[in-house]
Design an enzyme around this catalytic site. Structure first.
Site, short mmCIF file in Angstrom:
data_model
loop_
_atom_site.label_atom_id
_atom_site.label_comp_id
_atom_site.label_asym_id
_atom_site.label_seq_id
_atom_site.Cartn_x
_atom_site.Cartn_y
_atom_site.Cartn_z
N CYS A 2 0.83 -1.21 0.00
CA CYS A 2 0.00 0.00 0.00
C CYS A 2 0.86 1.26 0.00
O CYS A 2 1.95 1.29 0.57
CB CYS A 2 -0.95 0.08 1.18
SG CYS A 2 -2.14 -1.26 1.23
N LYS A 605 5.92 -4.60 -3.57
CA LYS A 605 7.38 -4.57 -3.38
C LYS A 605 7.76 -4.39 -1.93
O LYS A 605 8.84 -4.82 -1.51
CB LYS A 605 7.98 -3.42 -4.21
CG LYS A 605 9.48 -3.47 -4.22
CD LYS A 605 10.07 -2.98 -5.49
CE LYS A 605 11.56 -3.18 -5.52
NZ LYS A 605 11.95 -4.56 -5.85
C1 F6R Z 1 11.47 -11.09 -5.22
C2 F6R Z 1 11.30 -10.01 -4.27
C3 F6R Z 1 10.92 -10.36 -2.89
C4 F6R Z 1 11.75 -9.53 -1.90
C5 F6R Z 1 11.29 -9.80 -0.47
C6 F6R Z 1 12.14 -9.06 0.54
O1 F6R Z 1 11.85 -10.61 -6.46
O2 F6R Z 1 11.45 -8.87 -4.60
O3 F6R Z 1 11.08 -11.72 -2.65
O4 F6R Z 1 13.10 -9.86 -2.07
O5 F6R Z 1 9.95 -9.40 -0.33
O6 F6R Z 1 12.08 -7.69 0.37
P1 F6R Z 1 13.13 -6.72 1.04
O7 F6R Z 1 14.47 -7.01 0.47
O8 F6R Z 1 12.64 -5.34 0.73
O9 F6R Z 1 13.10 -7.01 2.51
#
Ligand code: F6R
Length: 610
Positions: A2, A605
């Site tokens: 969000c 993301k």
């Molecule tokens: C896969 C992807 C997710 C992130 C995961 C961790 O391409 O982007 O698996 O790697 O949600 O996110 P962060 O690194 O922001 O903690």
């Protein structure tokens, strides 16, 4: 997950256009549904529906909404299905209150019932609505918006941020309680948002916020307060040097392809950071710890697996890799005063990681070293020290360049640790660091150039495969898992990443004629991987190989596309390169399947929920 954006302008009437322009930059955080609440002459106009910001804007004319202030929200559904009524922003009991949140309210069910029992008109199944009602409730008692917003946070349990306003006030209030929030001061407006990209179209004067803080936006200024006692804090805007155009595609059809192509530059930039002044502090922190846990999720975890092999090989130092959500039940009780948690997170907001950060802080057992991309994130502020990934924005939902940066960081730290503890000869450490700095950017570029067409052609042949495996051995263990994650994530195919010697212990039974198995290998392990390839080929499976060219491996592929050859390099540089063809393969496969790889369904993301 969000994204909220709130804006208060000085003399403008185009709030819809401003909110859409800024919120569009948060698309990576959620794209299930979108809404805008715009206030004009003391009347709140609310439009929202299911779809991406562009879809809903087209259908409802969000960017044509007039007014001098308002709040927009892009949703990634958790509490309540992605429907129009659950879309945010929400009204309170009356249309005097409007607001939206990001995060989760854990006492949703009890609090919703309590509100309904006390006469509140709750319309949705979405927890964001409760934030607006909580403010509405305390306004009834205090007749003061500032106090109402401050007190509302006592009722709401969870990790969240919200922005809220009242129709008759030319102000927006926002709180940060465990989810990201930043504010900005432009010449003719103030803005608050879940993330920096949506601030930068208006201004580079940024006010960073901490958990437990609240901001009040007026047309001219942003004031920061401590929620606990309402005390005003002296927080001035800082000038951000992040390039506002970094969040644009720059001629590429998708952010993902752009970000894959940025990896040679990322290698240069992150090495610049690592060879800078602070790395001795990071190394000391690692050396001083008795147990060293590496805690991460998704791609960051896969990069951590690669890092574990570097730490072992170059420094003889055991890292314990743990998936973020597993850390507390698996190791939380075992933390000691001299433990170190290396917390790896692109966003610096992933809740599973922030839970560990909070545990270490609250118990005082151990220290934390963040490895983080988003400057101003909770992890960056909360860790005892942090290493920046130096990638700039990563907009596409699938991680690419940040994974690459993380693996370089671990390789570098391992070499320097090995040099310091005597595992690695100083000249060998110098040579390896030199390769990372001087050769890796060029090799990454050659890999992109060399495997581009090949991966495009290979993707064509894999379009109808709904199920496959991606196997690695030794250093390529994490690489194979990462390749499989990319394929799952943006192609919606089942692809399992696992250790190649483990395949025969069960999964091998899936192999029939032409069943595709991707093997990722380095030169030093190919003799072993060839054994595993033979086990698949003996059952008439199709084998695809990723790695340097080797005559011995070339016998095990049936067509040119099935050997994704990365350039020849040092055997310890090779695992860093092997991921690139897998990223490109998943990208082309996704595009061929008619999927937008930047915005895969059901995902976000930044995952600020448990
Ligand atoms: C896969 C992807 C997710 C992130 C995961 C961790 O391409 O982007 O698996 O790697 O949600 O996110 P962060 O690194 O922001 O903690």
């Amino acid at each position: 997950m969000c994204g909220i954006t709130g804006i208060v302008t000085q003399n403008r009437d185009d709030i819809g256009a401003l909110l859409v322009m800024c919120s569009r930059k948060l698309t990576y955080r959620g794209y299930d549904s979108v809404g805008v609440a715009a206030v004009k002459d003391g009347v709140v106009n609310l439009r929202k529906d299911v779809g991406t910001i562009d879809d809903v804007d087209r259908a409802l004319g969000l960017s044509k909404m007039r007014g001098d202030r308002g709040i927009a929200q892009l949703r990634w559904a958790t509490y309540g299905a992605p429907t129009k009524v659950n879309a945010q922003p929400h009204f309170g009991c009356t249309e005097d209150f409007y607001g939206a949140h990001n995060g989760n309210i854990h006492n949703f069910a009890e609090y919703r019932k309590e509100l309904i029992d006390t006469g509140h008109i709750v319309r949705s199944e979405n927890d964001g609505e409760l934030c607006v009602h909580a403010v509405d409730k305390y306004y009834e008692q205090t007749d003061d918006m500032f106090e109402a917003v401050r007190l509302s946070t006592r009722d709401l349990k969870g990790a969240f941020a919200f922005a809220v306003g009242r129709a008759d006030e030319r102000k927006i209030y926002a709180v940060k309680m465990g989810s990201s929030l930043v504010a900005g001061v432009a010449p003719d407006a103030t803005i608050v948002s879940s993330d920096l990209p949506s601030i930068l179209p208006l201004t580079n004067r940024v006010v960073y916020l901490r958990d437990g803080e609240m901001v009040v936006l007026t047309p001219e200024e942003v004031k920061v307060y401590r929620i606990e006692d309402g005390r005003e804090l002296d927080r001035r805007p800082e000038v951000s040097n992040v390039d506002p155009h970094a969040a644009e595609k720059g001629g590429y059809p998708h952010f993902m392809l752009k970000e894959i192509n940025e990896q040679p530059q990322v290698a240069r930039d992150v090495m610049g950071v690592l060879e800078g002044a602070k790395s001795d502090d990071w190394l000391r922190l690692i050396e001083d710890a008795s147990q060293k846990y590496l805690v991460a999720c998704g791609s960051s975890y896969n990069a951590g697996i690669v890092g574990t092999y570097y730490f072992n090989r170059l420094a003889g130092v055991p890292l314990i890799p743990v998936i973020g959500g597993q850390f507390i039940p698996m190791y939380g009780n075992a933390l000691k005063d001299d433990s170190l948690c290396i917390l790896v997170s692109q966003s610096g907001e992933t809740k599973d990681i922030i839970n560990v950060l909070n545990l270490v802080r609250d118990t005082g057992r151990g220290k934390t070293l963040g490895v983080v991309n988003v400057i101003g994130s909770t992890l960056m502020f909360g860790a005892d020290a942090y290493i920046p990934m130096a990638c700039g924005y990563e907009v596409s939902v699938p991680a690419t360049k940040t994974y690459f940066s993380q693996t370089i960081i671990f390789a570098y730290l391992a070499a320097r640790l090995g040099e310091r503890n005597g595992t690695l000869d100083p000249s060998e450490a110098k040579r390896f660091v030199g390769l990372l700095r001087d050769d890796l950017p060029r090799l990454a570029q050659t890999t992109i150039d060399r495997t581009g067409i090949l991966t495009k052609n290979l993707a064509q042949t894999l379009m109808n495969e709904r199920d496959l495996y991606c196997l690695g051995y030794g250093f390529t263990d994490g690489v194979a898992r990462e390749g499989a994650l990319k394929i799952k994530e943006i192609c919606y195919n089942h692809c399992e990443g696992m250790y190649s010697s483990e395949f025969k212990h069960g999964p091998l039974s899936i192999v029939t004629d032409n069943y595709p198995v991707i093997f990722v290998t380095t030169r030093e392990d190919s003799w072993m991987v060839i054994n595993h390839i033979n086990e698949v080929r003996a059952r008439h499976g199709r084998t695809i190989v990723v790695g340097e060219y080797e005559e011995s491996l070339s016998h095990y592929v049936d067509r040119e596309t099935d050997y994704l050859r990365v350039p020849e390099s040092d055997v310890l540089i090779n695992p860093l390169l092997d991921v690139i063809p897998l990223q490109m393969l998943s990208y082309y496969l996704s595009v061929d399947l008619g999927i937008n790889p930047d915005l895969p369904r059901n995902l976000s993301k930044t995952l600020t929920v448990d």
